[in-house]
Write an enzyme that holds these catalytic residues in place. Structure first.
Site, PDB file in Angstrom:
ATOM      1  N   THR A   1       0.817  -1.214   0.000  1.00  0.00           N
ATOM      2  CA  THR A   1       0.000   0.000   0.000  1.00  0.00           C
ATOM      3  C   THR A   1       0.845   1.256   0.000  1.00  0.00           C
ATOM      4  OG1 THR A   1      -1.839  -1.079   1.084  1.00  0.00           O
ATOM      5  CG2 THR A   1      -1.704   1.273   1.405  1.00  0.00           C
TER       6      THR A   1
ATOM      7  N   TYR B   1      -8.484   0.370  -4.144  1.00  0.00           N
ATOM      8  CA  TYR B   1      -7.133   0.786  -4.516  1.00  0.00           C
ATOM      9  C   TYR B   1      -6.323  -0.417  -4.918  1.00  0.00           C
ATOM     10  CZ  TYR B   1      -4.968  -0.967  -0.235  1.00  0.00           C
ATOM     11  OH  TYR B   1      -4.500  -1.766   0.753  1.00  0.00           O
TER      12      TYR B   1
ATOM     13  N   THR C   1       1.842  -4.420   4.102  1.00  0.00           N
ATOM     14  CA  THR C   1       1.754  -4.717   5.537  1.00  0.00           C
ATOM     15  C   THR C   1       1.244  -6.136   5.822  1.00  0.00           C
ATOM     16  OG1 THR C   1      -0.469  -3.785   5.714  1.00  0.00           O
ATOM     17  CG2 THR C   1       1.379  -2.301   6.150  1.00  0.00           C
ATOM     18  N   ASP C   2       0.645  -6.801   4.833  1.00  0.00           N
ATOM     19  CA  ASP C   2       0.041  -8.117   5.106  1.00  0.00           C
ATOM     20  C   ASP C   2       1.066  -9.127   5.622  1.00  0.00           C
ATOM     21  OD1 ASP C   2      -2.199  -6.930   4.100  1.00  0.00           O
ATOM     22  OD2 ASP C   2      -2.486  -8.306   2.430  1.00  0.00           O
TER      23      ASP C   2
ATOM     24  N   LYS D   1       0.910  -7.613  12.746  1.00  0.00           N
ATOM     25  CA  LYS D   1      -0.178  -6.735  12.302  1.00  0.00           C
ATOM     26  C   LYS D   1      -1.388  -7.001  13.190  1.00  0.00           C
ATOM     27  CE  LYS D   1      -2.625  -5.103   8.226  1.00  0.00           C
ATOM     28  NZ  LYS D   1      -2.693  -5.056   6.755  1.00  0.00           N
TER      29      LYS D   1
ATOM     30  N   GLU E   1       0.104 -28.372  28.515  1.00  0.00           N
ATOM     31  CA  GLU E   1      -0.968 -29.380  28.483  1.00  0.00           C
ATOM     32  C   GLU E   1      -0.663 -30.486  27.496  1.00  0.00           C
ATOM     33  OE1 GLU E   1      -5.206 -28.297  28.741  1.00  0.00           O
ATOM     34  OE2 GLU E   1      -4.512 -26.221  28.836  1.00  0.00           O
TER      35      GLU E   1
HETATM   36  N1  GLU Z   1      -2.351  -6.449   0.585  1.00  0.00           N
HETATM   37  C1  GLU Z   1      -1.371  -5.460   0.265  1.00  0.00           C
HETATM   38  C2  GLU Z   1       0.000  -5.804   0.790  1.00  0.00           C
HETATM   39  O1  GLU Z   1       0.187  -6.395   1.814  1.00  0.00           O
HETATM   40  C3  GLU Z   1      -1.745  -4.097   0.743  1.00  0.00           C
HETATM   41  C4  GLU Z   1      -1.878  -3.979   2.251  1.00  0.00           C
HETATM   42  C5  GLU Z   1      -0.899  -3.028   2.853  1.00  0.00           C
HETATM   43  O2  GLU Z   1       0.222  -2.828   2.364  1.00  0.00           O
HETATM   44  O3  GLU Z   1      -1.267  -2.464   3.867  1.00  0.00           O
HETATM   45  O4  GLU Z   1       0.921  -5.434   0.156  1.00  0.00           O
END
Ligand code: GLU
Length: 359
Positions: A45, A57, A123-124, A196, A316
């Site tokens: 992103t 987007y 971010t994924d 995340k 456990e």
């Molecule tokens: N799904 C995309 C990725 O991980 C966009 C999500 C993001 O970067 O926040 O690159």
């Protein structure tokens, strides 16, 4: 807040006459007296743009030059250069790209012309790439991953400020020797614990067990106290590897079936990470399937689907009896990264456990 009491400003790069220049350099160009930061762009992103039709987007659209040009204040922090390694949504990140990134980062930092590296990333799966590089890059120089959760053009877009913060950290000698770092939304994290925590809101990342390593204010980094990196921390030289062993994750829930475990074994996985319930607990059918996998030489690591806390041995589940490994502080996706690397060296559960304990 207790956290702030330990904060200490380490260093802010001095502003020089070159601040008035563009700050941009060719990779490898030598400029005396200024930190040289190289930005490796992989997409996400932070390189995304709003679109008018279809999904809202698209990630991984803007090139590295556009990312750097959007933040003129970078020139006050460092001399910098950019390189496009990929331009993808990080849901498509894979072993090949990890190996390529690790080699490039090691190559750049082994040389004398790069003082720090910033990697822009979706971010994924950012946390997994950070963990992989933390285990495969050996350098005291700063390596900093950064992303954004709102694309350029969106109200409250966070890419530019996050990138500025990341370059500030990479340019700062006080960042040396701290392992791979992640900067998001004004906080600085170690690779090992960051995850995340929100698909859409701020802050999108947290380190549930260890907390942030520092804070960023107006582009300056303030470190908290730290215990230091473990001397037993494993390191994996991947310079001669062209693939990693397959490892899958199975998710625990009420009424779970053992079918996913059996399918992974059938597919030839050399390791399985269980994202178990509670402290990594397993439904009896899944336990039986994993015990069977373990007896056939598949390395089984127990982690937990719970976002914080530790998965410890023999709570456990009788790990000794089944030859299982406990993930400790690592979440399932990071336990998978470490297990892939460990399996390039050993399949013996006690040695695998030792490496997990050392990280
Ligand atoms: N799904 C995309 C990725 O991980 C966009 C999500 C993001 O970067 O926040 O690159």
């Amino acid at each position: 807040m207790a956290f702030f009491s330990g904060l200490k400003k380490i260093f802010s790069p001095a502003r020089t006459a070159r601040e008035e220049s563009t700050g941009k350099i060719e990779p490898g160009e030598k400029v005396r007296g200024r930190p040289r930061v190289h930005v490796l762009a992989t997409g996400g992103t932070i390189a995304g743009r709003l679109v008018s039709t279809g999904p809202r987007y698209r990630a991984g659209v803007l090139g590295v030059e556009a990312l750097l040009d959007a933040v003129p204040a970078l020139r006050g922090l460092a001399d910098y250069s950019g390189e496009q390694v990929a331009n993808i949504g990080s849901q498509d990140m894979d072993d090949d790209l990890w190996l390529k990134l690790a080699r490039r980062v090691n190559e750049l930092l082994d040389g004398q012309y790069t003082d720090g590296i910033v990697i822009t990333h979706g971010t994924d799966t950012l946390e997994e790439t950070a963990c992989f590089l933390d285990l495969t890059v050996r350098t005291p120089k700063p390596v900093v991953l950064v992303g954004a959760i709102r694309p350029a053009g969106a109200l409250g877009a966070d890419g530019a400020v996050n990138l500025l913060d990341a370059v500030s950290v990479a340019a700062n000698p006080g960042s040396a020797g701290r392992g791979v770092l992640v900067v998001m939304h004004g906080s600085l994290f170690e690779a090992r614990d960051i995850t995340k925590v929100s698909t859409s809101g701020f802050p999108a990342f947290a380190a549930p067990n260890s907390g942030p390593l520092g804070q960023l204010v107006d582009g300056r980094v303030y470190y908290g106290q730290r215990a230091g990196l473990s001397p037993k921390r494993p390191f994996f030289d991947v310079s001669r590897l062209d693939k990693l062993p397959p490892v899958g994750i199975v998710y625990g829930h009420s009424g779970v079936s053992d079918a996913p475990v059996k399918a992974l074994v059938e597919a030839g996985c050399r390791g399985i990470v269980s994202a178990g319930v509670g402290s990594g607990n397993l439904h009896h059918d899944v336990l039986a399937a994993l015990a069977n996998a373990s007896s056939r030489g598949v390395v089984v690591v127990r982690a937990s689907r719970v976002p914080s806390g530790l998965t410890l041995r023999n709570m456990e589940v009788d790990d000794n009896r089944y030859g299982f490994v406990a993930a400790g502080m690592l979440n399932p996706q990071k336990a998978r990264v470490l297990l892939q690397l460990v399996l390039t060296r050993t399949r013996k559960p006690e040695e695998v456990q030792r490496m997990f304990d050392g990280y």
